[in-house]
Design a protein around this motif. Structure first.
Motif, PDB file in Angstrom:
ATOM      1  N   SER A   7      57.646 102.843  35.861  1.00  0.00           N
ATOM      2  CA  SER A   7      56.736 103.930  36.152  1.00  0.00           C
ATOM      3  C   SER A   7      57.507 105.021  36.844  1.00  0.00           C
ATOM      4  O   SER A   7      58.538 104.761  37.466  1.00  0.00           O
ATOM      5  N   PRO A 192      42.737 101.276  38.928  1.00  0.00           N
ATOM      6  CA  PRO A 192      44.008 101.703  38.342  1.00  0.00           C
ATOM      7  C   PRO A 192      44.725 100.595  37.574  1.00  0.00           C
ATOM      8  O   PRO A 192      44.895  99.493  38.076  1.00  0.00           O
ATOM      9  N   TYR A 195      50.843 100.663  34.942  1.00  0.00           N
ATOM     10  CA  TYR A 195      51.313 101.850  34.235  1.00  0.00           C
ATOM     11  C   TYR A 195      51.779 101.500  32.817  1.00  0.00           C
ATOM     12  O   TYR A 195      51.616 102.288  31.881  1.00  0.00           O
ATOM     13  N   LEU A 198      49.636 101.878  29.584  1.00  0.00           N
ATOM     14  CA  LEU A 198      49.317 103.200  29.078  1.00  0.00           C
ATOM     15  C   LEU A 198      50.223 103.575  27.906  1.00  0.00           C
ATOM     16  O   LEU A 198      51.178 102.875  27.608  1.00  0.00           O
ATOM     17  N   VAL A 265      50.018 106.694  38.318  1.00  0.00           N
ATOM     18  CA  VAL A 265      48.866 106.725  37.415  1.00  0.00           C
ATOM     19  C   VAL A 265      48.030 107.973  37.672  1.00  0.00           C
ATOM     20  O   VAL A 265      47.582 108.652  36.730  1.00  0.00           O
ATOM     21  N   SER A 274      50.083 110.646  30.300  1.00  0.00           N
ATOM     22  CA  SER A 274      50.113 109.187  30.214  1.00  0.00           C
ATOM     23  C   SER A 274      50.120 108.670  28.792  1.00  0.00           C
ATOM     24  O   SER A 274      50.443 107.507  28.550  1.00  0.00           O
TER      25      SER A 274
END
Length: 338
Positions: A7, A192, A195, A198, A265, A274
């Motif tokens: 991320s 959330p 990551y 996504l 995020v 994203s």
């Protein structure tokens, strides 16, 4: 909990998220309402459910989640199948998009409306439900699958590793796309996500629901419109983390900067970088949709739903302010609204 790699690096100061690009809001409606149908000419069935017909009147700005029985049913042999087919055809003809519901975790209801996840649902069971939705006659009516109970970025604290959570869901995303090429993959992490779940272009979800909570988690001042002092998002954060700063009312309200690990995020959603769309489901909002649609858009979210239904059964009926919600989301007036 720390943010997970890969991320982008988290922010180092509690600065506001960047201004999102202009976007169009869509309603993401969990339509967990059993349809009704009455006999029509030539042995056909006509949808007679007032709530389904109201959704159809709202048109293409609405995406619905179809959930006959915590997942799909056989359209021809189940008792509810014929009514579902009749009402789903009405939605399709009105341009309303539909996603088939599929659960993905083993869980139990600890108290009314509060479910505890204990393990992944067997992959073959999940894929079989996807296959049932993909088969006719459902397959040509749906535009994708809604994978519920998806992992959030702290799920590895309950079981398995973060890599195993991401791998499980990326495999389920691939299964959906294989079952019906071109289908939308929606995943509901409720908060959330990792990551790495996504970016649809690299196998991530097309749509992530990153908020499914009570309206007071979106804005702590919600039930205290006339009180003083009004609670703030900072009041939701544990005391030792408040020095990091709080987000404004909206999907990230319950989290602090830096320490909660959500910064990557948050920034990706706000900046549209994203590779996935973001959605929010807000329940127990008793004073109308309020500023929620505008706050969602400001955070980079493109799908929203707000209801006054309670925590115990939030998707059992349309909100009492359904027409106002459509207007607040910027959708064209519905023919069934005054």
């Amino acid at each position: 909990p720390p943010s997970l790699s890969p991320s982008p690096p988290p922010s180092t100061s509690p600065s506001p998220p960047p201004t999102p690009p202009p976007s169009t809001l869509h309603i993401l409606l969990p339509l967990y309402i059993y349809p009704q149908a009455v006999p029509g000419p030539g042995g056909t069935l006509n949808c007679s459910s007032s709530e389904w017909l109201a959704v159809a009147d709202a048109g293409p700005g609405v995406t619905t989640i179809i959930n006959p029985s915590s997942g799909p049913v056989n359209a021809t042999t189940s008792a509810e199948g014929p009514a579902y087919m009749a009402c789903m055809r009405v939605l399709r003809d009105a341009g309303v998009r539909m996603l088939g519901y599929v659960p993905t975790k083993e869980s139990f209801e600890e108290s009314p409306g509060f479910w505890v996840q204990t393990d992944f649902r067997d992959a073959s069971e999940v894929d079989a439900m996807v296959a049932l939705w993909a088969a006719e006659p459902f397959g040509s009516l749906l535009e994708g699958i809604f994978l519920d109970e998806a992992s959030n970025m702290w799920s590895h604290n309950s079981f398995n590793t973060s890599d195993e959570h991401v791998a499980y869901y990326r495999a389920r995303f691939a299964s959906v796309r294989s079952a019906r090429p071109g289908w939308t993959v929606a995943a509901n992490s409720g908060s959330p996500p990792y990551y790495s779940m996504l970016d649809a272009a690299t196998g991530g979800a097309d749509l992530i629901v990153a908020f499914e909570q009570n309206a007071t988690k979106w804005d702590p001042a919600w039930p205290a419109l006339g009180s003083y002092p009004r609670p703030k998002c900072l009041d939701l954060i544990r005391t030792d983390a408040r020095s990091q700063g709080a987000h404004p009312p909206g999907p990230w309200c319950p989290y602090c900067y830096n320490w909660d690990g959500v910064d990557a995020v948050v920034s990706a959603a706000a900046g549209g970088s994203s590779g996935s769309a973001f959605g929010a489901l807000v329940y127990a909002a008793n004073n109308g949709a309020g500023a929620v649609p505008a706050q969602a858009a400001a955070a980079g979210f493109s799908y929203i739903y707000v209801t006054d239904a309670p925590f115990e059964s939030p998707w059992s009926a349309l909100p009492s302010y359904w027409c106002d919600l459509l207007s607040a989301a910027g959708l064209p007036p519905s023919s069934s609204c005054p």
